[in-house]
Write a protein that holds these residues in place. Structure first.
Motif, PDB file in Angstrom:
ATOM      1  N   SER A  66       0.661  -1.433  -0.111  1.00 51.89           N
ATOM      2  CA  SER A  66       0.003   0.013  -0.117  1.00 51.89           C
ATOM      3  C   SER A  66       0.797   1.387  -0.025  1.00 51.89           C
ATOM      4  O   SER A  66       0.537   2.291  -0.585  1.00 51.89           O
ATOM      5  CB  SER A  66      -1.050   0.122   1.119  1.00 51.89           C
ATOM      6  N   PHE A  67       2.172   1.189   0.497  1.00 51.16           N
ATOM      7  CA  PHE A  67       2.979   2.440   0.728  1.00 51.16           C
ATOM      8  C   PHE A  67       3.348   2.853  -0.702  1.00 51.16           C
ATOM      9  O   PHE A  67       3.419   3.869  -1.217  1.00 51.16           O
ATOM     10  CB  PHE A  67       4.063   2.347   1.673  1.00 51.16           C
ATOM     11  N   GLU A  68       3.739   1.726  -1.584  1.00 56.67           N
ATOM     12  CA  GLU A  68       4.156   1.786  -2.773  1.00 56.67           C
ATOM     13  C   GLU A  68       3.161   2.223  -3.955  1.00 56.67           C
ATOM     14  O   GLU A  68       3.322   3.111  -4.785  1.00 56.67           O
ATOM     15  CB  GLU A  68       4.850   0.541  -3.393  1.00 56.67           C
ATOM     16  N   ALA A  69       1.847   1.749  -3.550  1.00 58.66           N
ATOM     17  CA  ALA A  69       0.820   2.103  -4.360  1.00 58.66           C
ATOM     18  C   ALA A  69       0.544   3.504  -4.305  1.00 58.66           C
ATOM     19  O   ALA A  69       0.074   4.270  -5.210  1.00 58.66           O
ATOM     20  CB  ALA A  69      -0.545   1.371  -3.953  1.00 58.66           C
ATOM     21  N   SER A  70       0.654   4.041  -2.972  1.00 57.42           N
ATOM     22  CA  SER A  70       0.197   5.464  -2.660  1.00 57.42           C
ATOM     23  C   SER A  70       1.217   6.219  -3.378  1.00 57.42           C
ATOM     24  O   SER A  70       0.974   7.421  -3.810  1.00 57.42           O
ATOM     25  CB  SER A  70       0.218   5.656  -1.389  1.00 57.42           C
ATOM     26  N   SER A  71       2.682   5.893  -3.231  1.00 60.59           N
ATOM     27  CA  SER A  71       3.634   6.617  -3.885  1.00 60.59           C
ATOM     28  C   SER A  71       3.549   6.793  -5.389  1.00 60.59           C
ATOM     29  O   SER A  71       3.666   7.842  -6.029  1.00 60.59           O
ATOM     30  CB  SER A  71       5.064   5.954  -3.613  1.00 60.59           C
ATOM     31  N   ILE A  72       3.260   5.541  -5.868  1.00 66.18           N
ATOM     32  CA  ILE A  72       3.112   5.641  -7.351  1.00 66.18           C
ATOM     33  C   ILE A  72       1.904   6.762  -7.835  1.00 66.18           C
ATOM     34  O   ILE A  72       1.803   7.354  -8.736  1.00 66.18           O
ATOM     35  CB  ILE A  72       2.905   3.970  -8.092  1.00 66.18           C
ATOM     36  N   GLN A  73       0.729   6.191  -7.234  1.00 70.53           N
ATOM     37  CA  GLN A  73      -0.619   7.073  -7.457  1.00 70.53           C
ATOM     38  C   GLN A  73      -0.240   8.525  -7.517  1.00 70.53           C
ATOM     39  O   GLN A  73      -0.769   9.108  -8.036  1.00 70.53           O
ATOM     40  CB  GLN A  73      -1.785   6.470  -6.814  1.00 70.53           C
ATOM     41  N   VAL A  75       2.323  10.177  -7.811  1.00 69.18           N
ATOM     42  CA  VAL A  75       2.954  10.899  -9.094  1.00 69.18           C
ATOM     43  C   VAL A  75       1.994  10.875 -10.235  1.00 69.18           C
ATOM     44  O   VAL A  75       1.806  11.870 -10.985  1.00 69.18           O
ATOM     45  CB  VAL A  75       4.290  10.002  -9.552  1.00 69.18           C
ATOM     46  N   ILE A  76       1.179   9.889 -10.369  1.00 70.23           N
ATOM     47  CA  ILE A  76       0.093   9.645 -11.445  1.00 70.23           C
ATOM     48  C   ILE A  76      -0.475  10.915 -11.416  1.00 70.23           C
ATOM     49  O   ILE A  76      -1.117  11.532 -12.329  1.00 70.23           O
ATOM     50  CB  ILE A  76      -0.560   8.452 -11.580  1.00 70.23           C
ATOM     51  N   ASP A  77      -1.034  11.240 -10.280  1.00 68.53           N
ATOM     52  CA  ASP A  77      -2.057  12.316 -10.015  1.00 68.53           C
ATOM     53  C   ASP A  77      -1.514  13.751  -9.801  1.00 68.53           C
ATOM     54  O   ASP A  77      -2.120  14.645  -9.481  1.00 68.53           O
ATOM     55  CB  ASP A  77      -2.968  11.743  -8.667  1.00 68.53           C
ATOM     56  N   SER A  78      -0.281  13.745  -9.926  1.00 69.34           N
ATOM     57  CA  SER A  78       0.610  15.055  -9.686  1.00 69.34           C
ATOM     58  C   SER A  78       0.219  15.658  -8.412  1.00 69.34           C
ATOM     59  O   SER A  78       0.427  16.782  -8.587  1.00 69.34           O
ATOM     60  CB  SER A  78       0.205  15.958 -10.800  1.00 69.34           C
ATOM     61  N   ARG A  79       0.487  14.600  -7.470  1.00 68.28           N
ATOM     62  CA  ARG A  79       0.058  15.319  -5.949  1.00 68.28           C
ATOM     63  C   ARG A  79       1.482  15.204  -5.210  1.00 68.28           C
ATOM     64  O   ARG A  79       2.153  14.322  -5.257  1.00 68.28           O
ATOM     65  CB  ARG A  79      -0.804  14.362  -5.344  1.00 68.28           C
ATOM     66  N   GLU A  80       1.842  16.270  -4.876  1.00 71.07           N
ATOM     67  CA  GLU A  80       2.882  16.652  -3.785  1.00 71.07           C
ATOM     68  C   GLU A  80       2.511  16.185  -2.393  1.00 71.07           C
ATOM     69  O   GLU A  80       1.688  16.879  -1.976  1.00 71.07           O
ATOM     70  CB  GLU A  80       3.503  17.996  -3.832  1.00 71.07           C
ATOM     71  N   PRO A  81       3.244  15.218  -1.808  1.00 73.11           N
ATOM     72  CA  PRO A  81       2.982  14.826  -0.474  1.00 73.11           C
ATOM     73  C   PRO A  81       3.416  16.044   0.496  1.00 73.11           C
ATOM     74  O   PRO A  81       4.285  16.759   0.132  1.00 73.11           O
ATOM     75  CB  PRO A  81       4.034  13.569  -0.092  1.00 73.11           C
ATOM     76  N   PRO A  82       2.934  16.133   1.412  1.00 71.82           N
ATOM     77  CA  PRO A  82       3.148  17.336   2.699  1.00 71.82           C
ATOM     78  C   PRO A  82       4.643  17.209   2.893  1.00 71.82           C
ATOM     79  O   PRO A  82       5.295  18.352   3.207  1.00 71.82           O
ATOM     80  CB  PRO A  82       2.341  17.274   3.642  1.00 71.82           C
ATOM     81  N   ARG A  83       5.048  15.881   3.120  1.00 70.36           N
ATOM     82  CA  ARG A  83       6.672  15.622   3.350  1.00 70.36           C
ATOM     83  C   ARG A  83       7.108  14.724   2.347  1.00 70.36           C
ATOM     84  O   ARG A  83       6.310  13.833   2.066  1.00 70.36           O
ATOM     85  CB  ARG A  83       6.783  15.043   4.742  1.00 70.36           C
ATOM     86  N   MET A 139      10.215   5.185  -8.842  1.00 75.23           N
ATOM     87  CA  MET A 139      11.237   5.873  -9.359  1.00 75.23           C
ATOM     88  C   MET A 139      11.234   6.227 -10.600  1.00 75.23           C
ATOM     89  O   MET A 139      11.556   7.331 -10.947  1.00 75.23           O
ATOM     90  CB  MET A 139      12.656   5.382  -8.637  1.00 75.23           C
ATOM     91  N   ALA A 140      10.952   5.315 -11.344  1.00 71.35           N
ATOM     92  CA  ALA A 140      10.844   5.592 -12.647  1.00 71.35           C
ATOM     93  C   ALA A 140       9.896   6.783 -13.105  1.00 71.35           C
ATOM     94  O   ALA A 140      10.091   7.817 -13.870  1.00 71.35           O
ATOM     95  CB  ALA A 140      10.504   4.469 -13.580  1.00 71.35           C
ATOM     96  N   LEU A 141       9.014   6.960 -12.422  1.00 69.31           N
ATOM     97  CA  LEU A 141       7.617   7.865 -12.665  1.00 69.31           C
ATOM     98  C   LEU A 141       8.471   9.197 -12.133  1.00 69.31           C
ATOM     99  O   LEU A 141       7.990  10.322 -12.895  1.00 69.31           O
ATOM    100  CB  LEU A 141       6.707   7.530 -11.806  1.00 69.31           C
ATOM    101  N   GLU A 169     -10.253   1.080  -9.471  1.00 65.81           N
ATOM    102  CA  GLU A 169      -9.466   2.200  -9.393  1.00 65.81           C
ATOM    103  C   GLU A 169      -9.405   2.851  -8.088  1.00 65.81           C
ATOM    104  O   GLU A 169     -10.471   2.909  -7.355  1.00 65.81           O
ATOM    105  CB  GLU A 169      -9.437   3.138 -10.379  1.00 65.81           C
ATOM    106  N   ILE A 170      -8.142   3.128  -7.450  1.00 65.62           N
ATOM    107  CA  ILE A 170      -7.962   3.684  -6.121  1.00 65.62           C
ATOM    108  C   ILE A 170      -7.523   4.992  -6.189  1.00 65.62           C
ATOM    109  O   ILE A 170      -6.630   5.223  -7.200  1.00 65.62           O
ATOM    110  CB  ILE A 170      -7.187   2.717  -5.119  1.00 65.62           C
ATOM    111  N   ARG A 171      -7.659   5.793  -5.384  1.00 65.91           N
ATOM    112  CA  ARG A 171      -6.940   7.170  -5.183  1.00 65.91           C
ATOM    113  C   ARG A 171      -6.510   7.298  -3.795  1.00 65.91           C
ATOM    114  O   ARG A 171      -7.241   7.523  -2.834  1.00 65.91           O
ATOM    115  CB  ARG A 171      -7.965   8.432  -5.401  1.00 65.91           C
ATOM    116  N   LEU A 172      -5.254   6.743  -3.638  1.00 62.48           N
ATOM    117  CA  LEU A 172      -4.637   6.661  -2.325  1.00 62.48           C
ATOM    118  C   LEU A 172      -3.980   8.207  -1.949  1.00 62.48           C
ATOM    119  O   LEU A 172      -3.594   8.910  -2.649  1.00 62.48           O
ATOM    120  CB  LEU A 172      -3.421   5.893  -2.235  1.00 62.48           C
TER     121      LEU A 172
END
Length: 172
Positions: A66-73, A75-83, A139-141, A169-172
């Motif tokens: 789930s961590f990796e899924a969230s990280s990949i998604q 980037v796909i969604d062009s979301r910057e994490p708060p940290r 990382m590739a993304l 489809e999920i949006r993590l």
């Protein structure tokens, strides 16, 4: 003497230990794929990254954490994490060392575990580093690097997009 952050020291050591690309390389029959997205497998509620053949209609699902899924998604969604997460930190380390990711290849399946290779270019020398496909894709993304799957692996494991069970489809 300046103090080096332990994570940076570890990353530099791992990169230095990696085999030069000339000694080990991704399969020549590799198939280019796009990251179609992250979904949830309805049977077991596990995240799945979907790799879609660029020049065809086949899809290879790879079950990930789930961590990796969230990280990949993200980037796909062009979301910057708060940290910055671990993949963001790894990108910053590579960029800080004037290195880049040239490509990622999912190379094989042993048992129920997929394997991947990240091709890193640093100091004008390419090196290939073993990685989990989920980390390699994340990382590739981040580097806008191409992703490939070994041809034989893709032929064995991929299915036609319209033949696979639908996943949510999920949006993590």
């Amino acid at each position: 003497m300046p103090r080096i952050h332990p994570l940076l020291a570890l990353f530099v050591a791992l990169a230095a230990c990696a085999e030069p690309a000339a000694q080990r390389s991704a399969p020549t029959d590799a198939i280019a794929v796009d990251i179609r997205g992250v979904s949830i497998d309805r049977r077991n509620s596990s995240p799945v990254v979907l790799l879609e053949e660029v020049a065809g209609d086949r899809v290879l699902p790879i079950w990930i954490g789930s961590f990796e899924a969230s990280s990949i998604q993200a980037v796909i969604d062009s979301r910057e994490p708060p940290r910055p997460n671990t993949h963001d930190l790894a990108k910053r380390l590579l960029v800080g060392l004037d290195a880049t990711i040239e490509q990622v290849t999912v190379t094989e399946l042993r048992g129920n575990t997929y394997y991947a290779v990240v091709r890193v270019l640093a100091n004008r020398e390419a090196r290939e580093i073993d990685a989990r496909p989920s980390d390699a894709i994340a990382m590739a993304l981040r580097f806008d690097a191409p992703v490939y799957v070994a041809g034989a692996l893709f032929d064995e494991q991929a299915g036609r997009a319209d033949e696979r069970e639908p996943a949510d489809e999920i949006r993590l």
